[in-house]
Motif scaffolding. Structure first.
Motif, PDB file in Angstrom:
ATOM      1  N   ALA A 148       0.856  -1.192   0.000  1.00 43.07           N
ATOM      2  CA  ALA A 148       0.000   0.000   0.000  1.00 43.07           C
ATOM      3  C   ALA A 148       0.885   1.233   0.000  1.00 43.07           C
ATOM      4  CB  ALA A 148      -0.924   0.013   1.212  1.00 43.07           C
ATOM      5  N   ASP A 149       0.410   2.288  -0.675  1.00 41.16           N
ATOM      6  CA  ASP A 149       1.216   3.488  -0.790  1.00 41.16           C
ATOM      7  C   ASP A 149       0.331   4.692  -1.101  1.00 41.16           C
ATOM      8  OD1 ASP A 149       3.784   4.429  -0.509  1.00 41.16           O
ATOM      9  OD2 ASP A 149       4.559   3.389  -2.262  1.00 41.16           O
ATOM     10  N   PRO A 215       2.278  -8.529 -10.673  1.00 45.75           N
ATOM     11  CA  PRO A 215       1.047  -7.948 -10.126  1.00 45.75           C
ATOM     12  C   PRO A 215      -0.135  -8.894 -10.325  1.00 45.75           C
ATOM     13  CG  PRO A 215       2.235  -6.343 -11.474  1.00 45.75           C
ATOM     14  CD  PRO A 215       2.881  -7.678 -11.722  1.00 45.75           C
ATOM     15  N   VAL A 216      -0.934  -9.073  -9.294  1.00 43.46           N
ATOM     16  CA  VAL A 216      -2.134  -9.894  -9.370  1.00 43.46           C
ATOM     17  C   VAL A 216      -3.367  -9.021  -9.552  1.00 43.46           C
ATOM     18  CG1 VAL A 216      -3.597 -11.568  -8.162  1.00 43.46           C
ATOM     19  CG2 VAL A 216      -1.105 -11.719  -7.973  1.00 43.46           C
ATOM     20  N   ALA A 217      -3.566  -8.059  -8.637  1.00 45.34           N
ATOM     21  CA  ALA A 217      -4.756  -7.211  -8.727  1.00 45.34           C
ATOM     22  C   ALA A 217      -4.630  -6.028  -7.771  1.00 45.34           C
ATOM     23  CB  ALA A 217      -6.010  -8.009  -8.360  1.00 45.34           C
ATOM     24  N   PRO A 218      -5.237  -4.888  -8.129  1.00 46.97           N
ATOM     25  CA  PRO A 218      -5.415  -3.830  -7.134  1.00 46.97           C
ATOM     26  C   PRO A 218      -6.468  -4.297  -6.127  1.00 46.97           C
ATOM     27  CG  PRO A 218      -6.537  -3.240  -9.156  1.00 46.97           C
ATOM     28  CD  PRO A 218      -5.815  -4.523  -9.433  1.00 46.97           C
ATOM     29  N   ILE A 219      -6.271  -4.008  -4.847  1.00 50.10           N
ATOM     30  CA  ILE A 219      -7.227  -4.485  -3.837  1.00 50.10           C
ATOM     31  C   ILE A 219      -7.837  -3.359  -3.017  1.00 50.10           C
ATOM     32  CG2 ILE A 219      -6.204  -6.773  -3.662  1.00 50.10           C
ATOM     33  CD1 ILE A 219      -4.838  -5.832  -1.059  1.00 50.10           C
ATOM     34  N   PHE A 220      -7.371  -2.116  -3.228  1.00 57.11           N
ATOM     35  CA  PHE A 220      -7.909  -1.009  -2.429  1.00 57.11           C
ATOM     36  C   PHE A 220      -7.567   0.302  -3.112  1.00 57.11           C
ATOM     37  CE2 PHE A 220      -7.579   2.239   0.903  1.00 57.11           C
ATOM     38  CZ  PHE A 220      -8.741   2.040   1.633  1.00 57.11           C
ATOM     39  N   ARG A 221      -8.529   1.245  -3.084  1.00 62.71           N
ATOM     40  CA  ARG A 221      -8.247   2.605  -3.555  1.00 62.71           C
ATOM     41  C   ARG A 221      -9.128   3.552  -2.769  1.00 62.71           C
ATOM     42  NH1 ARG A 221      -4.408   5.529  -6.694  1.00 62.71           N
ATOM     43  NH2 ARG A 221      -5.027   7.588  -6.003  1.00 62.71           N
ATOM     44  N   SER A 222      -8.524   4.602  -2.198  1.00 60.69           N
ATOM     45  CA  SER A 222      -9.287   5.549  -1.405  1.00 60.69           C
ATOM     46  C   SER A 222      -8.555   6.890  -1.419  1.00 60.69           C
ATOM     47  CB  SER A 222      -9.444   5.027   0.021  1.00 60.69           C
ATOM     48  OG  SER A 222     -10.191   5.918   0.806  1.00 60.69           O
ATOM     49  N   LEU A 223      -9.066   7.826  -2.246  1.00 63.80           N
ATOM     50  CA  LEU A 223      -8.432   9.137  -2.395  1.00 63.80           C
ATOM     51  C   LEU A 223      -6.962   8.965  -2.776  1.00 63.80           C
ATOM     52  CD1 LEU A 223     -10.247  11.059   0.499  1.00 63.80           C
ATOM     53  CD2 LEU A 223     -10.865  10.910  -1.910  1.00 63.80           C
ATOM     54  N   TRP A 224      -6.014   9.418  -1.950  1.00 60.52           N
ATOM     55  CA  TRP A 224      -4.607   9.286  -2.336  1.00 60.52           C
ATOM     56  C   TRP A 224      -4.075   7.882  -2.204  1.00 60.52           C
ATOM     57  CZ3 TRP A 224      -2.955  13.141   1.948  1.00 60.52           C
ATOM     58  CH2 TRP A 224      -3.212  14.460   1.568  1.00 60.52           C
ATOM     59  N   TYR A 225      -4.751   7.017  -1.502  1.00 59.32           N
ATOM     60  CA  TYR A 225      -4.174   5.766  -1.017  1.00 59.32           C
ATOM     61  C   TYR A 225      -4.599   4.590  -1.890  1.00 59.32           C
ATOM     62  CZ  TYR A 225      -3.803   8.902   2.953  1.00 59.32           C
ATOM     63  OH  TYR A 225      -3.546   9.990   3.748  1.00 59.32           O
ATOM     64  N   ALA A 226      -3.631   3.703  -2.179  1.00 61.98           N
ATOM     65  CA  ALA A 226      -3.925   2.539  -3.005  1.00 61.98           C
ATOM     66  C   ALA A 226      -3.132   1.346  -2.514  1.00 61.98           C
ATOM     67  CB  ALA A 226      -3.595   2.828  -4.468  1.00 61.98           C
ATOM     68  N   ALA A 227      -3.644   0.148  -2.812  1.00 58.22           N
ATOM     69  CA  ALA A 227      -2.946  -1.084  -2.417  1.00 58.22           C
ATOM     70  C   ALA A 227      -3.079  -2.118  -3.521  1.00 58.22           C
ATOM     71  CB  ALA A 227      -3.515  -1.629  -1.109  1.00 58.22           C
ATOM     72  N   TRP A 228      -2.058  -2.929  -3.624  1.00 56.61           N
ATOM     73  CA  TRP A 228      -1.982  -3.968  -4.664  1.00 56.61           C
ATOM     74  C   TRP A 228      -1.567  -5.300  -4.052  1.00 56.61           C
ATOM     75  CZ3 TRP A 228       0.100   0.857  -4.861  1.00 56.61           C
ATOM     76  CH2 TRP A 228      -0.397   1.738  -5.840  1.00 56.61           C
ATOM     77  N   TRP A 229      -2.023  -6.350  -4.692  1.00 57.94           N
ATOM     78  CA  TRP A 229      -1.606  -7.712  -4.373  1.00 57.94           C
ATOM     79  C   TRP A 229      -0.701  -8.156  -5.514  1.00 57.94           C
ATOM     80  CZ3 TRP A 229      -5.705 -12.134  -5.037  1.00 57.94           C
ATOM     81  CH2 TRP A 229      -5.092 -13.388  -4.837  1.00 57.94           C
ATOM     82  N   ALA A 230       0.499  -8.615  -5.174  1.00 52.23           N
ATOM     83  CA  ALA A 230       1.434  -9.132  -6.157  1.00 52.23           C
ATOM     84  C   ALA A 230       1.976 -10.465  -5.651  1.00 52.23           C
ATOM     85  CB  ALA A 230       2.567  -8.146  -6.397  1.00 52.23           C
ATOM     86  N   GLU A 231       2.737 -11.139  -6.499  1.00 50.11           N
ATOM     87  CA  GLU A 231       3.370 -12.406  -6.115  1.00 50.11           C
ATOM     88  C   GLU A 231       4.822 -12.397  -6.544  1.00 50.11           C
ATOM     89  OE1 GLU A 231      -0.389 -15.527  -6.400  1.00 50.11           O
ATOM     90  OE2 GLU A 231       0.983 -15.305  -8.099  1.00 50.11           O
ATOM     91  N   ALA A 232       5.667 -13.016  -5.742  1.00 42.59           N
ATOM     92  CA  ALA A 232       7.077 -13.163  -6.090  1.00 42.59           C
ATOM     93  C   ALA A 232       7.223 -14.129  -7.249  1.00 42.59           C
ATOM     94  CB  ALA A 232       7.862 -13.664  -4.892  1.00 42.59           C
ATOM     95  N   VAL A 233       7.953 -13.737  -8.260  1.00 36.32           N
ATOM     96  CA  VAL A 233       8.163 -14.575  -9.436  1.00 36.32           C
ATOM     97  C   VAL A 233       9.269 -15.593  -9.144  1.00 36.32           C
ATOM     98  CG1 VAL A 233       8.846 -14.614 -11.867  1.00 36.32           C
ATOM     99  CG2 VAL A 233       7.442 -12.734 -10.973  1.00 36.32           C
TER     100      VAL A 233
END
Length: 233
Positions: A148-149, A215-233
């Protein structure tokens, strides 16, 4: 950098500042849901930037009984996490380390990792990429990674959203000096070039792939803030 002498935010304001994230509880619920779906019982989870204890609070109650290792360069922030852990039944499966991922014992590998609202403190001059690569080196292939960032397409988007974020802070009961603080702080950050701290989603996804994440999918978005689900290759 001495994160205790010059913290990104006062330790006492940690929880109040998180109230600036509309749906913060949903963000951490999404983190828990990804891990519970992806991991077996007893999985080893690395929490990067564990000070404050919010990720531990989300993951420790899981029936999966995760073994948690948290790292943070701020001893003061880690003390907040340590106090939370002491109030749970997870003390025997939680380790807190003052430092960075690179300070962990050589050879440790984890089944999953999280980085929640950390990377926007680093410039995009290779530091962000080095940060992600350090996390990737600690993961087994296929390991889930939740990140998340602060994320905005550009400074213009940030400027349009800033008064909305501040207004939301007021609606959840924060005083004006606290509700306006994140906008003032982030507004001083670079958005372009190698010194950029805040980057758009497309750049975050590029960094994931360069660092060895899929990257698997975005899982959250709220104004400035976002989060992603990824997997180690």
């Amino acid at each position: 950098m001495d994160y205790d002498a010059a913290p990104p935010m006062p330790v006492a304001d940690y929880r109040r500042v998180q109230m600036m994230i509309p749906g913060a509880e949903a963000l951490y619920s999404c983190l828990r849901a990804v891990m519970d779906v992806s991991l077996p019982t007893g999985a080893e989870v690395l929490i990067v930037g564990a000070g404050g204890g919010r990720e531990i609070e989300a993951l420790a109650p899981s029936d999966k009984a995760y073994r948690l290792t948290g790292v943070d360069p701020s001893g003061d922030m880690l003390s907040v996490a340590r106090d939370y852990v002491a109030s749970t039944d997870a003390t025997d499966r939680t380790v807190l380390v003052k430092g960075t991922v690179n300070d962990l014992e050589h050879g440790l590998r984890f089944d999953a990792a999280t980085s929640m609202l950390v990377m926007h403190f680093f410039p995009d001059d290779g530091t962000k990429l080095d940060y992600l690569r350090a996390i990737r080196r600690r993961l087994r292939p296929g390991a889930p990674y939740v990140h998340a960032d602060v994320s905005a397409a550009d400074r213009a988007m940030f400027a349009r959203l800033s008064p909305v974020v501040e207004a939301h802070g007021g609606l959840v009961g924060l005083p004006p000096e606290v509700a306006g603080a994140p906008g003032r702080h982030i507004g001083q950050m670079a958005f372009d070039g190698p010194k950029a701290l805040v980057v758009p989603e497309r750049r975050t996804l590029e960094l994931f792939e360069e660092a060895g994440f899929r990257p698997v999918a975005p899982i959250f978005r709220s104004l400035w803030y976002a989060a992603w689900w990824a997997e180690a290759v």
